[in-house]
Structures are given as structure tokens and as C-alpha cells.
Design an enzyme around this catalytic site. Structure first.
Site, mmCIF file in Angstrom:
data_model
loop_
_atom_site.group_PDB
_atom_site.id
_atom_site.type_symbol
_atom_site.label_atom_id
_atom_site.label_comp_id
_atom_site.label_asym_id
_atom_site.label_seq_id
_atom_site.Cartn_x
_atom_site.Cartn_y
_atom_site.Cartn_z
ATOM 1 C CG ASN B 41 6.148 62.858 60.240
ATOM 2 O OD1 ASN B 41 5.132 62.787 59.530
ATOM 3 N ND2 ASN B 41 6.236 61.720 61.304
ATOM 4 C CB SER B 43 9.996 67.351 65.872
ATOM 5 O OG SER B 43 9.643 66.225 66.371
ATOM 6 C CD GLU B 166 6.082 57.047 65.250
ATOM 7 O OE1 GLU B 166 5.597 56.757 64.378
ATOM 8 O OE2 GLU B 166 6.935 57.984 65.218
#
Ligand SMILES: Nc1ncnc2c1ncn2[C@@H]1O[C@H](COP(=O)(O)OP(=O)(O)OP(=O)(O)O)[C@@H](O)[C@H]1O
Ligand SMILES: Nc1ncnc2c1ncn2[C@@H]1O[C@H](COP(=O)(O)OP(=O)(O)OP(=O)(O)O)[C@@H](O)[C@H]1O
Ligand SMILES: [Mg+2]
Ligand SMILES: [Mg+2]
Lengths: 289, 279
Positions: B41, B43, B166
Site C-alpha cells: 500500500n 508504493s 484493483e
């Protein structure tokens, strides 16, 4: 707090051409202190159902009893304040939960609203931000300038800060990185056990539902299709797939072994270790034959 | 192979006083491939996605899509037409007041003629199985239904490159399988290049190539086999291993060794079967 739902019905935009039945004849009881997962296809009514648990949505008919409190369609918002303190919901999309200009203000809003002093609430904020894996200096940042997974963590921190007795988690790990998923689920489970919380988890992860739940509720098209222990619920892969669901990957592996080896194997296998045990003992036994 | 997208020495930050959000990122995307991007998370995955379609412009370095450089203002339109993003939060993507209008909106903006437009709207909404919700307001859909509609909106535009940020995280298990299968067909049959940002390592294991991000940098890159055999590295940076790999590690501990590292359950079961015939 025991939860009892009787003949609950919910329709969105009632009496308009857009009316849609989202929940129909729901009867459920959830024991105080238990860990219950809700699984079901997209649009089956899971989020609608759990938003009734703290009065965010009101039933068209039927009732929801939480502890002593009974919610019916006539309920006024004012009468629900105490309930909102007891029942915390982590929403499916964290953006729907965040609204203050800093993360700290966001987290302390809930506790202060229920009479906790500012100082005490800020102390709590520093505690929970670490629990969800974010550095303390994030408290001064805006919750909107965050990555998706970081926002999720802040939304969770906000609910934990309220110290609810019943915690409702609507897809709480969507958007978390793999380590985050495991850490946050362990955190929920640990709080659940240590504080005796009633925990209600809405999830598309069959693995999490299998691992943590005392009971699983299976929803289909606005109705409760089935309720049982993980072993009971994950017994019938064909039926589950028909409902848009599946078995956990560990069970899938066992089923593949069964097919290949033409043998019946234990199916109540929900951890990687257990799955490995099944494979190892299968190979050893075959060797002996 | 010739690059479809080349990213060279990109530096980006959201404000001038802070550290780099993306720090000297270089990578290539090849025509027709399925590239998975994984990383902890924060990155920089979503930031990178926005740089790839010109929503964000690098402070230093270059993003070039089929020859169009995102720094060049006249190129932005050409880039956006080629690169479609399904965003992490679908609410940010909706513009129409009904599912139908929402999908139509992007097409109208692209000047697609009416008959073709209607054909594409129908086809894309059918692909994601939302035909029963044409008149519903997108913001009033369930979490997973929103994701389906967001995907339809991009499919209708027929971009040559689709970025899924996602995009299937809220779908039920069968729904996720179906949507990914649909994307895989488009990838194989129509040659659409797919860049899938995902925390689902089972999905990443099925990609042609995997890119690992860490703290604003490209940390590793290679085939799924290359990446998932580096278990120590992955665990160190907050990631994990696909189920089949974890299972194999566990079997190794119990003294059962397979012939090579398998990323899927099917391969593992086959290998166990051969092992049995040998013992
Ligand atoms: N605000 C709303 N207005 C109208 N209809 C709605 C609204 N919210 C949800 N619905 C409809 O009610 C049904 C149930 O939605 P709900 O959000 O409870 O599903 P869900 O089980 O949580 O699905 P998901 O897994 O996709 O999140 C769906 O058909 C949805 O389209
Ligand atoms: N609008 C913004 N303003 C300022 N900082 C931001 C903004 N959006 C993201 N960031 C920061 O930039 C970094 C990278 O964010 P990004 O959204 O690219 O991460 P990500 O890899 O997509 O993470 P996730 O897996 O959580 O979605 C994070 O540290 C985040 O806090
Ligand atoms: Mg939902
Ligand atoms: Mg992101």
C-alpha cells in the site's frame, strides 16, 4: 449483545418506478460474542443488511433487536445515538466514511461525539493509527491524499477508536496489500477474542470466512439461503458455485486431489498446513499400498 | 520487442516540498502482454497508472505511449484514447445518472456515431452482466455492481491498453473469475494490452510478466516464476506468495519435495500424481 432480526424487508426508492427489493423476509439470530461472516453474490443484499444494524437504514417492515434496543421502521435518528456508539461499521468503500480535513480529526470525531475528552480522543488516535500499520505522523495529513489501502486503514482506525461492542466489517480487507490483509484480520480476531466483541464480517474471501467464523450466513437475492458452521457451508462446492461463491482454496485443492486420485479425503481443511498434511499423508499411504 | 509504452527516468511528487512519490521509475510495456503490477500500500501503483494515461505528468523523465509523449500537450488526447483506466474507486469514475448514460458518456465524447454507440453499450454491459440495471443510478449500485459498470464503461471505448486498478476487488468469487476470463479473451483474441494492478497474487501468477513496486521504485520485474521463487524478498516488502507456492513450502517442511516450483494447483496435483506412481 445478542442480535435478533425478524421478517426484515428493505426496498430502495419505495413507491417509485425505481423501487427495488433488496431484502426480503430475513430472519436471523446472532449470538453475543460470536464471529459471523456473511457471504453472497454481488448485489445479494449484504451491505443493505448490515447497515440496518446501527440504524443507517430503516426496515420497510420487520424488526432488528440489538441487546435491549428494537429498531422498527418508525425509529427516529435521535433514538439511535446510543446504538451507534455500540455498533461500529467499517464501510465497503472507505471514501464514504472519511470527511475531516486531517486524519486525526477524522479519528477523534466519533469518540468526541460520544463525550470522550479531546485529549483522551487524541491519545486514542495515536494508539489506533499504529494498530492499523500507519506511522503516527500521518495524523496531520488529509485523509483524501492517501492511497486506496492507506484510506482503508484510516477508516478502520476511526471505527476502532470508538471501542464498539459490535463491530461490522464490510469487505474490510479489499485494497489492503497481502501482509496488511493478514495483519488486519489478525487484529480484528484478537480484539474479538480479547474483548468478547460480536464481529460480523461481510467478505468475498472464502478463506477468511472459513478461518475466522463460528457461523457463516449465505445470502442469495435478498434472502438468507443458508446458515451454518464453515464445515457445513463449504461442504457442497457445486451449490456454492451456483450462488456465485466458491470453496476456499484449501478445499479446492483437496477436491482436485480427490478427483485425480479417485479417493475420498477430509474436506474440513482450512489452513495451508492442513492442506499440506492431506497431500503428504496421501502420498505416503499410496507408497505403502 | 518494440515498446508500446516506455517510461523513462520518471520522477513524480504530489507537492514540491515532499519526497518523490515515484523515484526514477523506468519500465516498458509490450504490445499484447498481460502485465501485473504488485506492491505494498502506498508504493505508487495508482500514481504510476495515472502517469501512463497522462492524467499526471512527470516532473522529470518521460512517458511515451505509442510514440506520443505525455509532456506534449497535443499528445494527451491521443494517449487518453489509447489507455483506458478502471479506477480503484469506481465512484470517482461515474459521470452519468444511469448505467446506460454513464457508458454512453465516454462514447459521445469520442464522437462515436449513434448506431455504433448503441451496439457498443449493449455489448459491454452484457459482458459484465449488468443488463438488468440499465436505468439505475451508478452511485446507487452495490459495491461489486459498481465495479462491473466501471469496467463496462472502459470496454465500450475499446482502448488498445486497459489498466485495471484493483478493478475486481469487490466481486464475488465466480464474478471475479468471469470478468478476468473476459479480459483474458480480449487480451488473447483482440490483442488488447492489459496492465493489472492487483493485490491478488493468484491473479498475478497468471500474468505474462510481473512488476513489483516498493516505496516509489520498481523493485523487481520478471515472469511470474522468476518473481514468486524469490519468497524471502516478497515477504520482506509486505507481499506474500500464491497459495500453491505456500503449500509447496509447507510440504517441503514435511519432507515431500516436488520436481519444480508450481504456481497453480493443477500443476501441483499433476506433479503429486507422478510422484505417487514413482513411489
Ligand atoms: N442506494 C440504493 N438505491 C437503490 N438500489 C440500491 C441502493 N443500494 C443498493 N441497491 C440495490 O440493492 C441490492 C442489494 O445491494 P447491496 O449493496 O446490499 O448488495 P451487496 O450484497 O452488498 O453486494 P456487493 O457484494 O456487490 O457489495 C442491489 O441490487 C443494489 O443494486
Ligand atoms: N492526491 C494525493 N496527494 C498527496 N499524496 C498522495 C496522493 N495520492 C497518493 N498520495 C501518496 O502517494 C503515495 C503513493 O500512492 P498510490 O496511490 O500511488 O499508492 P498505491 O501503490 O496505489 O497504494 P494502494 O495499494 O494502497 O492503492 C502514498 O504514500 C500516498 O500517501
Ligand atoms: Mg456490499
Ligand atoms: Mg492504489
Amino acid at each position: 449483545m445478542d442480535i435478533t432480526i425478524k421478517n426484515l424487508e428493505h426496498r430502495y426508492q419505495p413507491n417509485t418506478p425505481f423501487e427495488r427489493v433488496a431484502l426480503d423476509g430475513i430472519n436471523l439470530s446472532i449470538r453475543s460474542g460470536s464471529f459471523v461472516s456473511i457471504i453472497g453474490h454481488t448485489g445479494s443484499g449484504k451491505s443493505t443488511l448490515v447497515q440496518h444494524l446501527n440504524g443507517l437504514l430503516k426496515p420497510i417492515s420487520g424488526s432488528i433487536q440489538i441487546g435491549e434496543k428494537v429498531i422498527r421502521s418508525s425509529e427516529k435518528a435521535k433514538q439511535l445515538k446510543e446504538l451507534r456508539r455500540r455498533v461500529g461499521i467499517v464501510f465497503q468503500y472507505p471514501e464514504h466514511q472519511l470527511f475531516e480535513e486531517t486524519i486525526e480529526k477524522d479519528i477523534i470525531f466519533g469518540p468526541m461525539n460520544f463525550g470522550v475528552s479531546e485529549e483522551e480522543a487524541k491519545k486514542k488516535a495515536r494508539e489506533v493509527i499504529k494498530l492499523v500499520g500507519l506511522p503516527e505522523d500521518y495524523l496531520n495529513r488529509s485523509p483524501f491524499d492517501l492511497s486506496g489501502g492507506q484510506m482503508r486503514r484510516v477508516a478502520i482506525a476511526g471505527v476502532l477508536a470508538m471501542e464498539p461492542r459490535v463491530i461490522v466489517l464490510d469487505e474490510p480487507t479489499a485494497g489492503l496489500d497481502p501482509r496488511g490483509k493478514v495483519e488486519i484480520m489478525n487484529l480484528f480476531y484478537q480484539l474479538h477474542s480479547a474483548k468478547g466483541l460480536t464481529t460480523i464480517l461481510v467478505t468475498h474471501s472464502m478463506e477468511d470466512a472459513a478461518l475466522y467464523s463460528d457461523e457463516i450466513i449465505v445470502m442469495d437475492q435478498g434472502k438468507v439461503f443458508h446458515k451454518g458452521t464453515p464445515v457445513e457451508v463449504f461442504k457442497d462446492p457445486v451449490q456454492l458455485r451456483g450462488l456465485g461463491l466458491d470453496v476456499p482454496e484449501t478445499v479446492e485443492f483437496v477436491l482436485k486431489l480427490e478427483e485425480k486420485f479417485g479417493k475420498r479425503l477430509p474436506r474440513d481443511v482450512f489452513t495451508v498446513e492442513e492442506a499440506a498434511n492431506v497431500a503428504v499423508s496421501l502420498i505416503r499411504k499410496e507408497g505403502e499400498e | 520487442m518494440k515498446d508500446l509504452i516506455s517510461v523513462h527516468g520518471v520522477h513524480f511528487r504530489y507537492d514540491e516540498e515532499s519526497d518523490w512519490t515515484l523515484n526514477n521509475v523506468s519500465l516498458s510495456v509490450y504490445p499484447g502482454e498481460w502485465l501485473a503490477i504488485v506492491g505494498h500500500n502506498g508504493s505508487g501503483k495508482s500514481t504510476l497508472a495515472k502517469l501512463l494515461n497522462g492524467l499526471l505528468i512527470p516532473e522529470k523523465g518521460e512517458v511515451v505511449v505509442e510514440g506520443y509523449n505525455s509532456r506534449d500537450e497535443n499528445s494527451i488526447w491521443e494517449i487518453r484514447r489509447r489507455v483506458g483506466i478502471v479506477f480503484q474507486n469506481p465512484d470517482n469514475q461515474f459521470v452519468g445518472t444511469s448505467v446506460m448514460d454513464d457508458v454512453a458518456f465516454g462514447l459521445e465524447n469520442n464522437g462515436i456515431e449513434r448506431e455504433e454507440m448503441i451496439r457498443r453499450i449493449k455489448a459491454s454491459i452484457q459482458k459484465v452482466k449488468m443488463e438488468n440495471f440499465l436505468d439505475q443510478e451508478p452511485h446507487h449500485l452495490s459495491g461489486g455492481q459498481k465495479q462491473r459498470v466501471a469496467i463496462a464503461g472502459i470496454l465500450a471505448l475499446k482502448p488498445s491498453i486497459v489498466i485495471l486498478d484493483e478493478a475486481t476487488s469487490m466481486l464475488d468469487p465466480m464474478g471475479r473469475k468471469e470478468v478476468l476470463e473476459t479480459m483474458r479473451e480480449l487480451n488473447k483474441q483482440e490483442g488488447i494490452t492489459v496492465i493489472s494492478i492487483t493485490h491478488d497474487l493468484e491473479e498475478a501468477a497468471k500474468a505474462d510478466r510481473v512488476l513489483v513496486m516498493k516505496a516509489g521504485k520498481v523493485h523487481a520485474e520478471g515472469t511470474p516464476e522468476d518473481i514468486f521463487k524469490q519468497s524471502g524478498m516478497l515477504l520482506d516488502i509486505g507481499l506474500d506468495l500464491p497459495f500453491a507456492v505456500k503449500l509447496q513450502h509447507q510440504m517441503n517442511k514435511q519432507g515431500l519435495h516436488l520436481s519444480s516450483l508450481h504456481l497453480t494447483q493443477e500443476e501441483m496435483v499433476d506433479d503429486l500424481w507422478t510422484l505417487r506412481s514413482k513411489t
